[in-house]
Design a protein around this motif. Structure first.
Motif, PDB file in Angstrom:
ATOM      1  N   THR A 293       0.809  -1.216   0.000  1.00 35.71           N
ATOM      2  CA  THR A 293       0.000   0.000   0.000  1.00 35.71           C
ATOM      3  C   THR A 293       0.844   1.268   0.000  1.00 35.71           C
ATOM      4  OG1 THR A 293      -0.157  -0.129   2.419  1.00 35.71           O
ATOM      5  CG2 THR A 293      -1.947  -1.122   1.132  1.00 35.71           C
ATOM      6  N   ALA A 294       2.132   1.127   0.286  1.00 35.00           N
ATOM      7  CA  ALA A 294       3.037   2.277   0.213  1.00 35.00           C
ATOM      8  C   ALA A 294       3.736   2.381  -1.138  1.00 35.00           C
ATOM      9  CB  ALA A 294       4.083   2.190   1.335  1.00 35.00           C
ATOM     10  N   GLY A 295       3.396   1.491  -2.064  1.00 34.15           N
ATOM     11  CA  GLY A 295       3.998   1.525  -3.393  1.00 34.15           C
ATOM     12  C   GLY A 295       5.342   0.842  -3.482  1.00 34.15           C
ATOM     13  N   ARG A 296       5.658   0.003  -2.497  1.00 33.43           N
ATOM     14  CA  ARG A 296       6.944  -0.696  -2.495  1.00 33.43           C
ATOM     15  C   ARG A 296       6.779  -2.123  -2.999  1.00 33.43           C
ATOM     16  NH1 ARG A 296       7.987   0.160   3.785  1.00 33.43           N
ATOM     17  NH2 ARG A 296       5.907  -0.770   3.659  1.00 33.43           N
ATOM     18  N   ARG A 297       7.769  -2.608  -3.739  1.00 36.81           N
ATOM     19  CA  ARG A 297       7.778  -3.988  -4.231  1.00 36.81           C
ATOM     20  C   ARG A 297       8.365  -4.881  -3.141  1.00 36.81           C
ATOM     21  NH1 ARG A 297       7.898  -5.452  -9.925  1.00 36.81           N
ATOM     22  NH2 ARG A 297       8.408  -7.665 -10.165  1.00 36.81           N
ATOM     23  N   ARG A 298       7.557  -5.852  -2.665  1.00 38.84           N
ATOM     24  CA  ARG A 298       7.969  -6.676  -1.535  1.00 38.84           C
ATOM     25  C   ARG A 298       7.539  -8.114  -1.755  1.00 38.84           C
ATOM     26  NH1 ARG A 298       5.240  -4.448   3.544  1.00 38.84           N
ATOM     27  NH2 ARG A 298       6.658  -5.910   4.582  1.00 38.84           N
ATOM     28  N   PRO A 299       8.171  -9.080  -1.067  1.00 43.76           N
ATOM     29  CA  PRO A 299       7.715 -10.470  -1.161  1.00 43.76           C
ATOM     30  C   PRO A 299       6.246 -10.599  -0.776  1.00 43.76           C
ATOM     31  CG  PRO A 299       9.838 -10.357  -0.070  1.00 43.76           C
ATOM     32  CD  PRO A 299       9.368  -8.941  -0.212  1.00 43.76           C
ATOM     33  N   ALA A 300       5.539 -11.456  -1.495  1.00 45.84           N
ATOM     34  CA  ALA A 300       4.093 -11.579  -1.279  1.00 45.84           C
ATOM     35  C   ALA A 300       3.768 -11.940   0.166  1.00 45.84           C
ATOM     36  CB  ALA A 300       3.520 -12.623  -2.234  1.00 45.84           C
TER      37      ALA A 300
END
Length: 364
Positions: A293-300
Motif C-alpha cells: 500500500t506504500a507503493g513498495r515492491r515486496r515479497p508476497a
C-alpha cells in the motif's frame, strides 16, 4: 462487528470433457433453494452455464461456512441430476467451440448487443463479499481506505490460471478479462457520498453503461443493501477459503470505519500505482512479489503479513483471529487455487485439473 454476506458464482461442466453445459435454468429449478425471498439464495447469471448463490446475512464466520457448504451441496446435487458438475474456478478449463447462450434477461440481451465479444468471453466467476456499513458516507470512507489492499486480496484469491485449455501465465486471468468493461478495476478516490453518487449519475448519462449494476469496480457501494461490496476475488475452490476472505474483509472494513471515525487521514495512493499493483497481483498471485500500500515492491508473504497486522485488532474484536490466521497460513503454505490448478496440470494434465476442481468445489 459488521454483518457479512457472500455470493459465489459457479460454472456448469460436463464431468467427462470439462466443457461448459448451458443447463443453469434446469439446475436452479431443481436445487431446492429460494430464488424470490430477500436473501435470493440462487440467481441466474449472464451466461447459461453459470449459477450464482448468496448466503443470508451472517454475523459469525461459522454461519458463513455453514451456508456456503449447504448452497454448494444443493447446487452440486442438482447439477449431477442433470448430468453436469459445478466447478468453483475463476475461468473454465477448455475452449468452447460455440458461444454459451446468454440468459434470457432483458439487461443481459442489451449487454450482448452492446459488447458481443466481451459477453461471449465472460465465462468468469468471482466471489463477492458484502459488509455492512453505517451509511453511504461511511461506505465511501471505506472504499477510499481499502482500495490499496485490493491487489493483495486479488493475489491471495487467484484461482483462474487457465484459458482455452492452456496456462495464461496469469494467476488470475479472470481479473484481466473482467477489466475490459468500461467501468472496472480499482475504484477511484471519492470526495464524499455526493461525489460518489454524482459520478455514477454521469456515467449513466453517457449511455456507456445501462444501469448501476454495470459499475464493475472491484469494490463499490451496493445499490440494494447498506453494504460495501468487494468483488476483486476469484471464486474459491474450497468453501473455507471463502470464509477466510469473509473474515478478512469484515476486519478490513471495520478497521476503515474506525479510522474514519477517529479522523485519521487517508493515505494518498495514485491511481496508476494501484492499477499497476493490481496487474502485478493478477499476474503472479502469491508466487512472486507484490506492490504494497506504500507503493513498495515486496515479497508476497510480507505483504500478506502486513494485511494481517493491519486488521489484527478488528479480527480480535470479532473473535475471528484464530480461524482467519490459520487459514491464511495454510494458504501461504499450500498456495492459491491457481497454484493448485497448475500443480495438477503439471502432474496429470487437463484431466487431473478437472478432477481437482470438481472434487474441491463440493460435488457430492
Amino acid at each position: 462487528m459488521a454483518s457479512v454476506g457472500v455470493e459465489e458464482e459457479y460454472l456448469l461442466v460436463d464431468p467427462v470433457t470439462g466443457r461448459l453445459m448451458p443447463h443453469a435454468e434446469k439446475v436452479r429449478a431443481a436445487a431446492g433453494l429460494e430464488p424470490f425471498v430477500a436473501a435470493r439464495e440462487i440467481q441466474p447469471e449472464l451466461l447459461q452455464a453459470q449459477i450464482e448463490v448468496a448466503t443470508p446475512v451472517c454475523h459469525a464466520l461459522d454461519e458463513v461456512g455453514g451456508h456456503l457448504l449447504r448452497l454448494r451441496h444443493a447446487v452440486a446435487g442438482s447439477a449431477e441430476t442433470h448430468g453436469c458438475r459445478i466447478i468453483a474456478s475463476g475461468t473454465p478449463l477448455f475452449r468452447e467451440d460455440t458461444p454459451v447462450p446468454v440468459t434470457g434477461k432483458t439487461r443481459y440481451r442489451i449487454m450482448q448487443r452492446q459488447a458481443p465479444q466481451l459477453v461471449a468471453e465472460q465465462m468468469v466467476d468471482g466471489m463477492h463479499v458484502h459488509i455492512a456499513v453505517p451509511g453511504r458516507q461511511a461506505g465511501v470512507e471505506v472504499l477510499n481506505r481499502i482500495r490499496g489492499w485490493l491487489p493483495t486480496l486479488t493475489a491471495m484469491a487467484a484461482n483462474s490460471p487457465l484459458w482455452d485449455g492452456r496456462d495464461t501465465g496469469f494467476a488470475s486471468w479472470r481479473t484481466v478479462v473482467f477489466g475490459r468493461w468500461p467501468v472496472s478495476g480499482v475504484p477511484p478516490h471519492f470526495a464524499d457520498e455526493r461525489d460518489y453518487d454524482a459520478r455514477i449519475r454521469r456515467l449513466l448519462s453517457t449511455g456507456v453503461i445501462g444501469d448501476a449494476g454495470q459499475v464493475y469496480w472491484q469494490a463499490r457501494l451496493s445499490e440494494r443493501y447498506p453494504t460495501v461490496e468487494v468483488r476483486c476475488m476469484d471464486v474459491q475452490l474450497r468453501a473455507d477459503d471463502a470464509v477466510m476472505f469473509a473474515g478478512l474483509l469484515r476486519a478490513l472494513v471495520d478497521t476503515a470505519v474506525c479510522e474514519a471515525w477517529e479522523g485519521r487521514p487517508v493515505v494518498d495512493q495514485h491511481p496508476e500505482l494501484v492499477q499497476g499493483a493490481m496487474w502485478q497481483a493478477a499476474r503472479h498471485g502469491l508466487g512472486g512479489e507484490l506492490i504494497d500500500t506504500a507503493g513498495r515492491r515486496r515479497p508476497a508473504g510480507d505483504v500478506v503479513s502486513g494485511l494481517l497486522e493491519h486488521v489484527g485488532p478488528a479480527l480480535d474484536a470479532a473473535g475471528d483471529t484464530r480461524e482467519v490466521t490459520a487459514l491464511v497460513h495454510r494458504l501461504l503454505r499450500q498456495g492459491t487455487g491457481a497454484d493448485r490448478q497448475r500443480r495438477a496440470l503439471a502432474e496429470g494434465g487437463p484431466d487431473a485439473v478437472l478432477a481437482l476442481v470438481v472434487e474441491a468445489s463440493g460435488t457430492p
